[in-house]
Scaffold this motif. Structure first.
Motif, mmCIF file in Angstrom:
data_model
loop_
_atom_site.group_PDB
_atom_site.id
_atom_site.type_symbol
_atom_site.label_atom_id
_atom_site.label_comp_id
_atom_site.label_asym_id
_atom_site.label_seq_id
_atom_site.Cartn_x
_atom_site.Cartn_y
_atom_site.Cartn_z
ATOM 1 N N CYS A 148 101.782 131.797 51.415
ATOM 2 C CA CYS A 148 102.144 131.809 52.832
ATOM 3 C C CYS A 148 100.910 132.145 53.665
ATOM 4 N N ALA A 149 100.599 131.273 54.608
ATOM 5 C CA ALA A 149 99.480 131.499 55.517
ATOM 6 C C ALA A 149 100.040 131.604 56.935
ATOM 7 N N VAL A 159 103.146 132.712 66.350
ATOM 8 C CA VAL A 159 102.752 132.776 64.950
ATOM 9 C C VAL A 159 103.337 131.565 64.233
ATOM 10 N N THR A 160 102.478 130.848 63.539
ATOM 11 C CA THR A 160 102.914 129.691 62.763
ATOM 12 C C THR A 160 102.730 130.011 61.291
ATOM 13 N N LEU A 161 103.774 129.795 60.509
ATOM 14 C CA LEU A 161 103.710 130.035 59.070
ATOM 15 C C LEU A 161 103.598 128.707 58.333
ATOM 16 N N ARG A 162 102.773 128.694 57.317
ATOM 17 C CA ARG A 162 102.634 127.506 56.480
ATOM 18 C C ARG A 162 102.777 127.957 55.030
#
Length: 192
Positions: A148-149, A159-162
């Motif tokens: 998870c980045a 905040v965007t999670l990738r």
């Protein structure tokens, strides 16, 4: 691995000439019980495929087939199949165990994915006839994960999670600061 009768059933693998890299990975996969048990419970998607040959090795290590004797099991059919598909494993040269692991697991996963495509569905949604989930799901479930980045935009404070999938992850080893390292990487503290 302990059999239903409570007896530990384990045999070694015969070295075919610099095949310790292969044998160590096969032994590790065998004792990765969730993976190896699921593989043994499934029907290989292709006769003579890598997954079926891997299952034969698991049975040999576990001494499931008593006709093979009590000595070390011979993994030559798996090695021959590997060399026929991946010629860089040919010969008696030393090989990289990690490369072998990735090649073997990728082959197993590909076989089940292709079988799922032939049946008209995605392999990850399919199950074999015994109801076990598809093998590439087993590979991902047992050896994979998601990294998870999080990215923060300072302008909008969003905040965007990738989530990035991985099958292996490199971890740094702690530095041996101010420790004298001897033969085979043994420190003075370990030697005493």
């Amino acid at each position: 691995v302990v059999g239903p009768d409570g007896v530990r059933a384990q045999r070694g693998l015969r070295n075919l000439g610099n095949t310790c890299y292969m044998n160590s990975i096969l032994q590790c996969l065998n004792v990765s019980v969730p993976f190896s048990d699921e593989m043994l419970q499934s029907r290989p998607p292709a006769p003579g495929g890598m997954s079926g040959t891997l299952n034969t090795v698991f049975c040999g290590i576990r001494a499931v087939d008593d006709s093979a004797g009590s000595g070390a099991f011979d993994p030559k059919p798996l090695q021959q199949q590997l060399v026929s598909r991946f010629p860089w494993f040919r010969g008696k040269e030393q090989q990289d165990a990690h490369e072998f692991l990735r090649t073997l697991l990728g082959s197993v996963s590909d076989e089940f994915e292709q079988a799922g495509a032939r049946r008209g569905g995605a392999a990850s949604d399919d199950a074999d006839e015994a109801g076990a989930p598809a093998a590439e799901d087993r590979v991902a479930r047992n050896f994979g994960g998601r990294l998870c980045a999080a990215t923060l935009c300072w302008g909008c404070r969003q905040v965007t999670l990738r989530h990035d999938p991985f099958l292996d992850i490199q971890l740094p080893l702690p530095a041996l600061a101010a420790q004298r390292v001897g033969a085979l990487g043994v420190t003075a503290a370990l030697a005493s």
